[in-house]
Design a protein around this motif. Sequence first.
Motif, PDB file in Angstrom:
ATOM      1  N   THR A  68     -23.407 -37.860  23.213  1.00  0.00           N
ATOM      2  CA  THR A  68     -23.655 -37.869  21.771  1.00  0.00           C
ATOM      3  C   THR A  68     -23.428 -36.458  21.236  1.00  0.00           C
ATOM      4  N   VAL A  69     -22.708 -36.362  20.088  1.00  0.00           N
ATOM      5  CA  VAL A  69     -22.359 -35.062  19.509  1.00  0.00           C
ATOM      6  C   VAL A  69     -23.079 -34.922  18.162  1.00  0.00           C
ATOM      7  N   TYR A  70     -23.720 -33.753  17.968  1.00  0.00           N
ATOM      8  CA  TYR A  70     -24.433 -33.449  16.733  1.00  0.00           C
ATOM      9  C   TYR A  70     -23.928 -32.118  16.184  1.00  0.00           C
ATOM     10  N   LEU A  71     -23.858 -32.023  14.842  1.00  0.00           N
ATOM     11  CA  LEU A  71     -23.600 -30.744  14.175  1.00  0.00           C
ATOM     12  C   LEU A  71     -24.942 -30.059  13.969  1.00  0.00           C
ATOM     13  N   GLU A  72     -25.011 -28.785  14.335  1.00  0.00           N
ATOM     14  CA  GLU A  72     -26.263 -28.045  14.234  1.00  0.00           C
ATOM     15  C   GLU A  72     -26.179 -26.947  13.180  1.00  0.00           C
ATOM     16  N   SER A  73     -27.329 -26.605  12.646  1.00  0.00           N
ATOM     17  CA  SER A  73     -27.456 -25.475  11.718  1.00  0.00           C
ATOM     18  C   SER A  73     -28.850 -24.889  11.886  1.00  0.00           C
ATOM     19  N   ASN A  74     -28.895 -23.607  12.257  1.00  0.00           N
ATOM     20  CA  ASN A  74     -30.168 -22.913  12.484  1.00  0.00           C
ATOM     21  C   ASN A  74     -31.029 -23.628  13.529  1.00  0.00           C
ATOM     22  N   GLY A  75     -30.348 -24.134  14.574  1.00  0.00           N
ATOM     23  CA  GLY A  75     -31.087 -24.753  15.679  1.00  0.00           C
ATOM     24  C   GLY A  75     -31.528 -26.170  15.419  1.00  0.00           C
ATOM     25  N   ALA A  76     -31.161 -26.772  14.292  1.00  0.00           N
ATOM     26  CA  ALA A  76     -31.565 -28.146  13.977  1.00  0.00           C
ATOM     27  C   ALA A  76     -30.317 -29.018  13.784  1.00  0.00           C
ATOM     28  N   GLU A  83     -21.002 -41.164  19.115  1.00  0.00           N
ATOM     29  CA  GLU A  83     -21.536 -41.403  20.455  1.00  0.00           C
ATOM     30  C   GLU A  83     -20.564 -42.265  21.249  1.00  0.00           C
ATOM     31  N   GLN A  84     -20.275 -41.891  22.511  1.00  0.00           N
ATOM     32  CA  GLN A  84     -19.377 -42.636  23.391  1.00  0.00           C
ATOM     33  C   GLN A  84     -19.927 -42.589  24.819  1.00  0.00           C
ATOM     34  N   THR A  85     -19.353 -43.449  25.688  1.00  0.00           N
ATOM     35  CA  THR A  85     -19.732 -43.454  27.104  1.00  0.00           C
ATOM     36  C   THR A  85     -18.532 -43.082  27.964  1.00  0.00           C
ATOM     37  N   THR A  86     -18.828 -42.515  29.144  1.00  0.00           N
ATOM     38  CA  THR A  86     -17.789 -42.126  30.086  1.00  0.00           C
ATOM     39  C   THR A  86     -18.269 -42.406  31.504  1.00  0.00           C
ATOM     40  N   THR A  87     -17.333 -42.667  32.398  1.00  0.00           N
ATOM     41  CA  THR A  87     -17.671 -42.951  33.802  1.00  0.00           C
ATOM     42  C   THR A  87     -17.116 -41.892  34.745  1.00  0.00           C
ATOM     43  N   PRO A 101     -14.860 -23.296  10.702  1.00  0.00           N
ATOM     44  CA  PRO A 101     -14.841 -22.187  11.669  1.00  0.00           C
ATOM     45  C   PRO A 101     -16.250 -21.675  11.972  1.00  0.00           C
ATOM     46  N   ASN A 102     -16.424 -21.273  13.225  1.00  0.00           N
ATOM     47  CA  ASN A 102     -17.672 -20.666  13.703  1.00  0.00           C
ATOM     48  C   ASN A 102     -18.890 -21.575  13.500  1.00  0.00           C
ATOM     49  N   SER A 103     -18.676 -22.876  13.615  1.00  0.00           N
ATOM     50  CA  SER A 103     -19.789 -23.830  13.539  1.00  0.00           C
ATOM     51  C   SER A 103     -20.290 -24.155  14.950  1.00  0.00           C
ATOM     52  N   THR A 104     -21.546 -24.638  15.045  1.00  0.00           N
ATOM     53  CA  THR A 104     -22.159 -24.956  16.338  1.00  0.00           C
ATOM     54  C   THR A 104     -22.420 -26.458  16.436  1.00  0.00           C
ATOM     55  N   TYR A 105     -22.042 -27.033  17.584  1.00  0.00           N
ATOM     56  CA  TYR A 105     -22.274 -28.465  17.861  1.00  0.00           C
ATOM     57  C   TYR A 105     -23.069 -28.602  19.161  1.00  0.00           C
ATOM     58  N   ARG A 106     -23.945 -29.589  19.187  1.00  0.00           N
ATOM     59  CA  ARG A 106     -24.741 -29.890  20.387  1.00  0.00           C
ATOM     60  C   ARG A 106     -24.218 -31.193  21.000  1.00  0.00           C
ATOM     61  N   VAL A 107     -23.758 -31.098  22.253  1.00  0.00           N
ATOM     62  CA  VAL A 107     -23.262 -32.264  22.981  1.00  0.00           C
ATOM     63  C   VAL A 107     -24.343 -32.670  23.981  1.00  0.00           C
ATOM     64  N   HIS A 108     -24.944 -33.830  23.733  1.00  0.00           N
ATOM     65  CA  HIS A 108     -26.034 -34.302  24.595  1.00  0.00           C
ATOM     66  C   HIS A 108     -25.491 -35.312  25.597  1.00  0.00           C
ATOM     67  N   VAL A 109     -25.795 -35.107  26.896  1.00  0.00           N
ATOM     68  CA  VAL A 109     -25.347 -35.980  27.984  1.00  0.00           C
ATOM     69  C   VAL A 109     -26.581 -36.621  28.628  1.00  0.00           C
ATOM     70  N   LYS A 110     -26.510 -37.959  28.776  1.00  0.00           N
ATOM     71  CA  LYS A 110     -27.638 -38.679  29.395  1.00  0.00           C
ATOM     72  C   LYS A 110     -27.106 -39.661  30.429  1.00  0.00           C
ATOM     73  N   VAL A 111     -27.636 -39.551  31.675  1.00  0.00           N
ATOM     74  CA  VAL A 111     -27.318 -40.457  32.774  1.00  0.00           C
ATOM     75  C   VAL A 111     -28.642 -40.982  33.325  1.00  0.00           C
ATOM     76  N   ASP A 112     -28.740 -42.308  33.544  1.00  0.00           N
ATOM     77  CA  ASP A 112     -30.009 -42.903  33.966  1.00  0.00           C
ATOM     78  C   ASP A 112     -30.332 -42.614  35.433  1.00  0.00           C
ATOM     79  N   SER A 113     -29.361 -42.736  36.336  1.00  0.00           N
ATOM     80  CA  SER A 113     -29.643 -42.549  37.766  1.00  0.00           C
ATOM     81  C   SER A 113     -28.405 -41.978  38.456  1.00  0.00           C
TER      82      SER A 113
END
Length: 223
Positions: A68-76, A83-87, A101-113
């Motif tokens: 899942t990818v989020y655009l962040e600003s000041n840590g929020a 959101e997509q899945t990969t194997t 330019p010079n923007s920050t993105y948070r890429v969250h990765v989640k795997v169950d097991s």
Amino acid sequence: MSISSRTARTVRILGVASATAALALGAAGNALACNIRDFSAVASCDDNGKGLITVKDIDSSGKTATVTVYLESNGADVKKVGEQTTTGRGETISFSEDWAPNSTYRVHVKVDSPVVDDDISVTTPGKACQTAETTPPASDTPTPSAPASPSDSAAPSASASDSAAPVPAGDNSPSPAAGTSNLAETGASSSTPMIAGIAGGLVVIGGGAVFFGMRRRSASKVG
């Protein structure tokens, strides 16, 4: 006593082999385990100048991961990009994003097991993507025509003379003689002069006969 020594030696050998096998299995298990280091993310541009957030999964275990990818600003988080899945096994997934330019993105990765629940921070380049340039359409403004030259202006008169009505062909019948032109105009035939001459002669003869007759009468009266 000798049997006990051999038994103890065998037990020790089996223990060492078991420990070695356990260590090998543990190392193999760790090598196949999915972790955050198997994921990488970068901001880029496609061939049409559109922004992308690209995530690559090199995990060899084939575990399904939710990215899942989020655009962040000041840590929020400001917005959720997608959101997509990969194997894993070198799979790459991309998120369309008109990033600044010079923007920050948070890429969250989640795997169950095995459990993976971590983030990757991505900072965009200092220059925005440039859209492909399009060729402007050709101008529809008509090109002014060149002024007519004197030779061009004289052309209509030449064609006018060429288009004049043709002169009718002349009459091929013979022209009347100069002396008979008046007779032809009055309707007389060519024998009229001869008749007039004979008539004139008769008049003269008649006049002479009358003259001589009158003289004879005068002479007879005198005698």
